[in-house]
Design an enzyme around this catalytic site. Structure first.
Site, PDB file in Angstrom:
ATOM      1  N   GLU A  83       0.947  -1.485   0.274  1.00  0.00           N
ATOM      2  CA  GLU A  83      -0.336  -0.066   0.009  1.00  0.00           C
ATOM      3  C   GLU A  83       0.720   1.187  -0.442  1.00  0.00           C
ATOM      4  O   GLU A  83       2.022   1.375   0.382  1.00  0.00           O
ATOM      5  CB  GLU A  83      -1.449  -0.098   1.311  1.00  0.00           C
ATOM      6  N   GLY A 151       6.882  -0.967   6.518  1.00  0.00           N
ATOM      7  CA  GLY A 151       8.295  -1.974   6.331  1.00  0.00           C
ATOM      8  C   GLY A 151       8.998  -1.173   6.970  1.00  0.00           C
ATOM      9  O   GLY A 151       8.775   0.363   7.601  1.00  0.00           O
ATOM     10  N   CYS A 321      -0.612   5.999   9.496  1.00  0.00           N
ATOM     11  CA  CYS A 321       0.127   5.096  10.461  1.00  0.00           C
ATOM     12  C   CYS A 321       0.097   4.248  11.006  1.00  0.00           C
ATOM     13  O   CYS A 321      -0.955   4.220  11.862  1.00  0.00           O
ATOM     14  CB  CYS A 321       0.550   6.647  11.900  1.00  0.00           C
TER      15      CYS A 321
HETATM   16  N1  SAH Z   1       9.327   0.486  10.122  1.00  0.00           N
HETATM   17  C1  SAH Z   1       9.430   2.489  10.370  1.00  0.00           C
HETATM   18  C2  SAH Z   1       8.660   2.813   9.453  1.00  0.00           C
HETATM   19  C3  SAH Z   1       6.675   2.853   9.738  1.00  0.00           C
HETATM   20  S1  SAH Z   1       7.105   4.099   9.801  1.00  0.00           S
HETATM   21  C4  SAH Z   1       9.427   2.859  11.231  1.00  0.00           C
HETATM   22  O1  SAH Z   1       8.376   1.686  12.430  1.00  0.00           O
HETATM   23  O2  SAH Z   1       9.698   3.693  12.181  1.00  0.00           O
HETATM   24  C5  SAH Z   1       5.197   4.115  10.891  1.00  0.00           C
HETATM   25  C6  SAH Z   1       4.962   4.982  11.801  1.00  0.00           C
HETATM   26  O3  SAH Z   1       3.763   4.817  11.936  1.00  0.00           O
HETATM   27  C7  SAH Z   1       5.881   4.764  12.793  1.00  0.00           C
HETATM   28  O4  SAH Z   1       5.759   6.094  13.414  1.00  0.00           O
HETATM   29  C8  SAH Z   1       4.906   3.900  13.634  1.00  0.00           C
HETATM   30  O5  SAH Z   1       5.855   4.174  15.035  1.00  0.00           O
HETATM   31  C9  SAH Z   1       3.867   4.177  13.900  1.00  0.00           C
HETATM   32  N2  SAH Z   1       2.873   3.758  13.855  1.00  0.00           N
HETATM   33  C10 SAH Z   1       2.372   2.178  13.688  1.00  0.00           C
HETATM   34  N3  SAH Z   1       1.317   1.841  14.389  1.00  0.00           N
HETATM   35  C11 SAH Z   1       0.751   2.568  14.421  1.00  0.00           C
HETATM   36  C12 SAH Z   1      -0.533   3.210  15.352  1.00  0.00           C
HETATM   37  N4  SAH Z   1      -1.769   2.492  15.163  1.00  0.00           N
HETATM   38  N5  SAH Z   1      -1.085   4.101  15.322  1.00  0.00           N
HETATM   39  C13 SAH Z   1      -0.737   5.748  15.264  1.00  0.00           C
HETATM   40  N6  SAH Z   1       1.060   5.137  14.541  1.00  0.00           N
HETATM   41  C14 SAH Z   1       1.443   4.231  14.358  1.00  0.00           C
END
Ligand code: SAH
Length: 328
Positions: A83, A151, A321
């Site tokens: 996506e 990822g 996110c």
């Molecule tokens: N793997 C990398 C890139 C993914 S970024 C990382 O972890 O940074 C996706 C972003 O969204 C990251 O900051 C992650 O922590 C955040 N995220 C993941 N699940 C989420 C959720 N349910 N609500 C809000 N932010 C979330």
């Protein structure tokens, strides 16, 4: 096939360099659905390229539109899918790109982890997401990129660097307009510091102490919080650049008053730490958003730490996110 293969192929053809540049420029503009439409090229070259190469390495399966945001499911040449999201602001459009099919990190609050890890994306599959969006939003262009889709970009290092080179040189998107988010792959944070780039670095922090963090993010067992912070301090002293720490507030998980005071202490330990507080986006079967957002923002303001509340886009179409998932 993809533009990098086309590029290599063009090199082998000994075309005049202006032709080569012209084809690349056309390609990266996203304004052409096929080589046949590139009428500034000689006809035989157009048909030759058309027969040889499909234009993009990603193809649309589904497109959803929400308020200020669109999410596409894109198919790859091996049948897997990813996506990719755009967010439309007043002055620019940001693309949130994926770097892997699925993710190996399995953070508790993130939907992508639930689908497991399938494979790394190639550099072309990363870049082609942007070209796909350029073609969708024509005559507008993607002006900013965040590596916050599916990822862990720092676990796909070589392809990430190759994609960044193309994004900067061929798509003309400057480093300051690019952000990479990592869950904290410590050795790569040192490598990233050594690049001396102006690309923004964001860290998924989500907890201010080791126990809470490793419970939420299994990768923290391999790269503990103290080592992560050490690498961030190295990065800020080496580059003098800010680091964005992302913290999604989760009910009864990371929103207690002791979490809050630990978070403030951590932020105060380095002037260049900047907090992005994020309302948790709901994920099926996952945790709930915290109701303490106001308590946190008031205390953070009072403590004079640098922070902002991240605007949440796209929950209605599950494009926010941590909500990206494909069922393949
Ligand atoms: N793997 C990398 C890139 C993914 S970024 C990382 O972890 O940074 C996706 C972003 O969204 C990251 O900051 C992650 O922590 C955040 N995220 C993941 N699940 C989420 C959720 N349910 N609500 C809000 N932010 C979330």
């Amino acid at each position: 096939m993809d533009i990098i293969a086309v590029d290599n192929y063009l090199n082998s053809l000994n075309l005049p360099s202006f032709r080569h540049r012209q084809i690349k420029k056309n390609y990266y503009s996203g304004r052409f659905q096929s080589f046949l439409e590139m009428t500034d090229l000689p006809k035989d070259l157009r048909t030759f390229l058309q027969d040889k190469f499909p234009l993009l390495s990603v193809s649309e399966i589904n497109l959803q539109t929400g308020t200020g945001t669109q999410k596409a499911a894109l198919q790859l040449s091996d049948g897997l899918a990813i996506e990719s999201v755009i967010m439309e602001y007043d002055q620019w459009i940001t693309a949130c790109v994926s770097s892997q099919v699925g993710c190996p990190l399995n953070c508790k609050f993130c939907a992508t982890g639930k689908m497991g890890f399938k494979r790394n994306l190639t550099a072309a599959e990363i870049v082609d997401q942007i070209i796909y969006w350029n073609s969708k939003i024509s005559p507008k262009y993607v002006g900013r990129i965040v590596f916050m889709g599916m990822g862990e970009p720092f676990l796909n290092w070589d392809n990430l660097l190759a994609a960044l080179k193309i994004i900067k040189e061929d798509l003309n998107i400057g480093s300051r307009k690019i952000s990479i988010s990592t869950a904290g792959i410590v050795p790569r944070i040192y490598d990233f510091a050594s690049l001396d780039t102006e690309i923004n670095l964001a860290i998924s922090l989500h907890a201010p102490n080791q126990l809470s963090r490793q419970d939420l993010m299994p990768i923290a067992k391999l790269y503990p919080l103290d080592e992560l912070i050490k690498s961030l301090n190295y990065y800020t002293s080496h580059t003098r650049r800010q680091i964005f720490l992302e913290y999604a507030l989760i009910k009864d998980v990371n929103d207690s008053s002791s979490h809050l005071s630990e978070l403030i202490a951590l932020l105060k330990s380095n002037d260049l730490f900047y907090l992005n507080l994020i309302p948790l986006n709901p994920v099926k079967g996952g945790s709930l958003p915290s109701s303490k957002m106001k308590v946190f923002t008031q205390a953070l303001t009072k403590a004079h730490v640098n922070f902002s509340l991240r605007q949440t886009f796209g929950q209605s179409i599950n494009s926010a996110c941590g909500q990206l998932i494909t069922g393949i």
